[in-house]
Design a protein around this motif. Structure first.
Motif, short mmCIF file in Angstrom:
data_model
loop_
_atom_site.label_atom_id
_atom_site.label_comp_id
_atom_site.label_asym_id
_atom_site.label_seq_id
_atom_site.Cartn_x
_atom_site.Cartn_y
_atom_site.Cartn_z
N ASP B 142 -1.18 10.83 10.22
CA ASP B 142 0.21 11.26 9.99
C ASP B 142 0.84 10.46 8.85
O ASP B 142 1.55 11.01 8.00
CB ASP B 142 1.06 11.03 11.25
N LEU B 143 0.61 9.16 8.87
CA LEU B 143 1.19 8.30 7.83
C LEU B 143 0.61 8.69 6.46
O LEU B 143 1.33 8.85 5.48
CB LEU B 143 0.89 6.83 8.12
N GLU B 144 -0.70 8.84 6.43
CA GLU B 144 -1.40 9.20 5.19
C GLU B 144 -0.90 10.53 4.63
O GLU B 144 -0.60 10.65 3.44
CB GLU B 144 -2.91 9.28 5.49
N ALA B 145 -0.81 11.50 5.52
CA ALA B 145 -0.39 12.84 5.10
C ALA B 145 1.06 12.85 4.62
O ALA B 145 1.41 13.52 3.64
CB ALA B 145 -0.57 13.83 6.25
N THR B 146 1.89 12.08 5.29
CA THR B 146 3.31 12.03 4.89
C THR B 146 3.44 11.39 3.52
O THR B 146 4.16 11.89 2.64
CB THR B 146 4.12 11.23 5.93
N LEU B 147 2.72 10.31 3.34
CA LEU B 147 2.75 9.62 2.05
C LEU B 147 2.30 10.56 0.93
O LEU B 147 2.94 10.65 -0.13
CB LEU B 147 1.82 8.40 2.11
N SER B 148 1.24 11.26 1.20
CA SER B 148 0.69 12.18 0.21
C SER B 148 1.69 13.29 -0.10
O SER B 148 1.93 13.63 -1.26
CB SER B 148 -0.63 12.73 0.76
N ALA B 149 2.30 13.85 0.94
CA ALA B 149 3.25 14.94 0.74
C ALA B 149 4.47 14.47 -0.05
O ALA B 149 5.08 15.24 -0.81
CB ALA B 149 3.69 15.49 2.10
N GLU B 150 4.82 13.22 0.13
CA GLU B 150 6.00 12.70 -0.57
C GLU B 150 5.68 12.32 -2.01
O GLU B 150 6.58 12.03 -2.80
CB GLU B 150 6.57 11.49 0.18
N ALA B 151 4.39 12.30 -2.32
CA ALA B 151 3.95 12.02 -3.69
C ALA B 151 4.47 10.69 -4.22
O ALA B 151 4.84 10.57 -5.39
CB ALA B 151 4.36 13.17 -4.62
N VAL B 152 4.55 9.73 -3.32
CA VAL B 152 4.84 8.37 -3.77
C VAL B 152 3.61 7.52 -3.48
O VAL B 152 2.77 7.89 -2.65
CB VAL B 152 6.08 7.75 -3.07
#
Lengths: 277, 277, 277, 277
Positions: B142-152
Motif C-alpha cells: 500500500d505504501l509503495e503503491a501510494t508513493l508511486s501514484a503520487e509520483a514523488v
C-alpha cells in the motif's frame, strides 16, 4: 490515480534542501528554572517508567505528567493576556471575554504560526556591554542606533528580538527575575518606536520583555499595554538570544509555533531562527 | 561598531519573503478531546481572569494553568518512550535510563527541531476511500503503491506522514480511540518498509500511529518497537492530515518543534507543512 | 423489618453530644504559602465559576482544579517517604517498593485514621520563650522536663506534638523554611526518647519536624530515619500549635484522617485536637 | 512552671480511651476510579522514588505529585459550589463571589470540621434490595419509613447518610456514573424532608447525591438547590456506606474534616463513623 499538486521547483523546499542552520531561541523546560511567581510552577514527572510493568511481548512504555502555567520558560503572550481599563485589544470587554473560562477571542489559539522575517537588535553589543544593567530603559534612540549599526532594515510584519544580555543570568535562577535589581528593557517609548514600524511580534531575553524598575515588580507594564492592548502586537519572553548574538545573525527566518490551546492567554514556545547554511 | 554576518541573498529568507503557505497539522488542545486513558488528561483553566483585580494604572493580566500528559493531542514520541526486553534504542538499559526521574538520554529534549522535507502518503485516497476501516493493516505494498501514484520520491532524512482518513473521527471523541473497532495503520512490515528508506520521522492521523486490532487495545505495538527501539525513528501521532490530503500537497517543508522538556518521553506538538505560496 | 445494632448508651456518642471543643491544628492551603521547594507547589484555581454558564433551570456549578505535592501545608509522612541505605521500614527494598509507581506497602493509604490520645509538649513555653531559635536542638532533657512540668503522663500509642513556637513564622513565608537560619526541633536523641515511649505518631510546628542546622538544608535528617525507617512512627509537619499552646491544652483527643491516596508517600491533613467543652 | 488546663475526667478522652471502632466511609483515591467528567481527573504520580538519588548519609526521600478536581472520590460540596438564578446561599451574588478566583465567602474553608451525631438511613435494606434501581427516586415516605424501622430519632444538627446500595457499583467504574441508567437518590421532596428536620449535612453513596434520571445527566439538580442554595446544608458524595450498612450501625459519631483549601468549592474527604468498641 492520484494526482499531486505540482510543486516542482518549490522555492522554499529547494532552499531547505540546500541546507539550513537552525538556532534554538527557547529555554529548556526544567523543574526549578526561574519563572514568575504569578504563574503556576512548571513541574514534570514520570508516572510510568520502564521497569514498572512489561507487556507480554516484552514491550513497555514510559510517560509524563506536566503541571504548569503557560507564561513559563520561553513563552508568547496572546492578546488576551493583558487588558487596560477593562478593555482588551479592539475594545473588547475584558471581563466578558473570559466568561466560560476560555478566551475564545484573542486567546493563544488565534495566533497564527509564524514563519516570517526576524530581526535581532543586539542592544547590549551595540552599547558595548555584556549585560545591560537591571532597570536600564532601552530608549528609542538605542533601538534606532542599533538597527543602523547592524545595517539591516526593518519592515512591516517583521518580528523584532531585543537582546539586553540579561539572558545570561537565566542560569543563576532567582536573580534572573530581577526582583530587587530591576531588569533592563524598553519602556513605553520603545514600544511606540516598534509599533510605528508595524512589527508583527516582539521578543526579548528577559522575563517580562519590558524594563522593570528596581524593586518595582510587575506593577506597571506600559509596553505591554501599548503592544498587546493598543496595537495587537505579540510579545515573546525569556528568549535565549546568546547564540544569535554571538554569531551576529541579525536577519533570519523566524519560526514560532504556539501550542494551540483553546482559550489560553499564552503558550510556552521554542522559537527558531533559521538561515541558509 | 556592530558588523552583521552578511546574509545578503539568504536563499531561505528570500523564499519565505516570496510568500509561503502554512498548513497546520496539529489538533487544537481542548478539555475533553479524545486521548488515551493511559496518559494524564489534558486540562486547562484560568486561575486569573480580567476582572479579578486591577493594578493602580488600570492594567490587569489573565493567566493559565495546565495539567496534562505529553502524549495528548498531536504529539511526538521521544526514543525514551518505548523499550523492548528492557532496552531502549542503542541498547541502553531502560530501567537505569529513568533513574532520577528524567530520561537524560533519549528524552524529548534530545530531538532536534525539524525543518526538513516532508512527504504525505495519502493511503486512504489511493485506496479510494474516505476512511480506512478500524483494524485495517496498511501494507508495505500500500505504501509503495501510494508513493508511486503520487509520483514523488522518498529520500533518506524525510519525514513521512501516512493518511488513513481516521483523523476525520477525531471530532467524534471516544470512537477516535477505536477501543472496540480497532484503528487502521501500518504494522511491523510497514515499519520496516519505512526504516529501510532511512526516514527521519513518521506520523499518522491516528492515536497510536500503527494498526490497532479491534478490541486489542495497545497490547502489541510492533511498529513502535521497530521505529523507536530498533531504528531510532521518531513517531508523530494524532496529526490532522485532512487539509493536506484535500489539497493534494504531497511534498512540503515539514516543521516540527517539540517543547524542550528535560527528560520527558514526548511532547505535544503543532507541526506545519509549509510550501511556497 | 430493620433491626439496628443497639448503641444505646454509646459512651463516645454521649460524650460528643455532651459538647466538644475542636481546635484546628492544620494550616490553610493557599497559593503562595511557604513550602519546601523539593515538592510540587500547591496551586488552586477555579476552572468553572458561577456566571460561566447557566443550566436551563437557572442552576450553575463552580468547581476547582488542584495541582500539588503531598508534603505541603500541614501534612503527614507515610513510612514509604524515607529510606535509609536502600531500605524502608521493616527492611523492605526501597527501590523495589516503588516499582509500578505506587508504594503499595507503606504508602499513605496504609495509615489508619487516628482517633487517639494526643499530648502537647510545649517546649517553647517551658523554656520561657515565644519562639525557639533557628537551629536549636530540642534535647531529650527538654522533652522530659516539659512533660514533667505539664504534669501529664505519656503512654504507648499516644501522639506527641512538639511546640517550638516556630509556627508563628508561617505567616512570614520564606523565613518559615529557615534556609539560612536553620529551624528548631529534636535530633536523633529526641527521636529515641519518643520511640522509647512507643508513641504512635509525632508532630511539630515546623516544616521538617526535626532540627535543621543553619544553612544546612535537608541534608541530614536523623530523626526521620529513627522514626520512619527504624521504628515505624508517623511524622506530622507544619502543624499550627499556637491555639493549643495558648490555651494550655496538653492532653486531648487527636483526630487525623489522611487522604486515602493509593501508593502515595504522604498526604496533606487537617488534624484536630478535640476536648469536652 | 507550666500549668496545664485541668482536663482530668475529660469525658471525650475517657470514651476514646475506653476503646473505639472506626468505620471508614471514604473511597480510596486511585488513578482511573470513576468520577464525573465535569471535573479535572484525579492523577497521582511519584516525581522522586527511592533509588533516584541518595544523600551522603544513605538517606533518600520519595515524593508525590497530584493533579485533581475537588469533587472527586468521596467529597464534600461547599455552599459556593452551586448557585441558582445567579445567587448563592444567603442571596450572595454568585458571579461577584468568585471575583479574584476564590470563593472567599462560602468556600470549603468556611466548613467547620464535623464531630457530631450521624445517622444512617439504609433505604436499600429497608426496601429489601441490595441496590436501588438507576433513576429510582427515594421519597420522603421512604426516608420516614426507614427512620422509623431503624428506631432511631433524628435531631437538629445531625448528619444524615442515605444508603441506596449503588455504592456497590463503584468498583465497576463507568457504570457507577449511571450515564444511561440513571442513579437512585432523593429528589426535591426528600431534600425538603431533610431540611425540615434541620440537619447539618447529608450524604449518599452515589456520585451526585440526588436522583439522576436515566439519560438525563446532571441537567437538573433540585436537591442541590434546596440543600446548598436555599438551606445551607452541606452534601457529601460518593460515600462508601457498605460496611456501615452491613453492620447495621445506624447511629454514630460522624467525623469529617475537609481540607482547608482557601476559596475552593469542595474538597475530597475521608469521613469516619466512630462508635465505642
Amino acid at each position: 490515480m492520484t494526482t499531486s499538486r505540482q510543486r516542482t521547483g518549490d522555492t522554499l523546499l529547494a532552499a531547505v534542501e540546500g541546507g539550513v542552520t537552525t538556532i534554538d531561541l527557547g529555554r529548556q523546560l526544567r523543574v526549578g528554572m526561574p519563572q514568575s511567581p504569578n504563574h503556576p510552577q512548571f513541574w514534570h514527572t514520570l508516572p510510568r517508567r520502564h521497569g514498572d510493568m512489561l507487556r507480554p511481548d516484552g514491550g513497555s512504555a514510559a510517560n509524563d505528567m506536566i503541571s504548569t502555567g503557560t507564561h513559563v520558560g520561553t513563552h508568547i503572550d496572546a492578546l488576551a493576556h493583558v487588558s487596560h481599563d477593562g478593555k482588551l485589544f479592539g475594545g473588547l470587554d475584558a471581563q466578558e471575554a473570559g466568561r466560560g473560562g476560555k478566551y475564545v477571542e484573542l486567546g493563544v489559539h488565534t495566533i497564527e504560526p509564524m514563519v516570517r522575517r526576524g530581526i535581532l537588535l543586539d542592544v547590549a553589543r551595540h552599547l558595548g556591554v555584556d549585560v545591560l544593567e537591571g532597570g536600564y530603559e532601552i530608549t528609542a534612540a538605542d533601538l534606532e542606533a542599533t538597527l543602523s549599526a547592524e545595517a539591516v532594515d526593518l519592515r512591516p510584519g517583521d518580528v523584532v528580538l531585543i537582546r539586553s544580555g540579561w539572558g545570561r543570568r537565566f542560569a543563576e535562577g532567582a536573580p534572573y527575575l530581577g526582583t530587587t535589581t530591576g531588569v533592563p528593557g524598553i519602556g513605553e517609548a520603545g514600544a511606540r518606536w516598534l509599533t510605528d514600524r508595524r512589527v508583527h511580534a516582539v521578543g526579548a531575553d528577559t522575563i517580562a520583555f519590558e524594563r522593570l524598575a528596581p524593586g518595582g515588580g510587575h506593577s506597571l507594564l506600559p509596553a505591554h499595554r501599548v503592544l498587546l492592548v493598543e496595537q495587537g502586537v505579540y510579545i515573546v519572553e525569556a528568549l535565549d538570544l546568546e547564540q544569535l548574538g554571538e554569531q551576529r545573525v541579525h536577519e533570519f527566518v523566524f519560526v514560532l509555533v504556539p501550542l494551540n490551546i483553546y482559550g489560553a492567554t499564552g503558550s510556552p514556545v521554542r522559537p527558531l531562527a533559521v538561515v541558509s547554511a
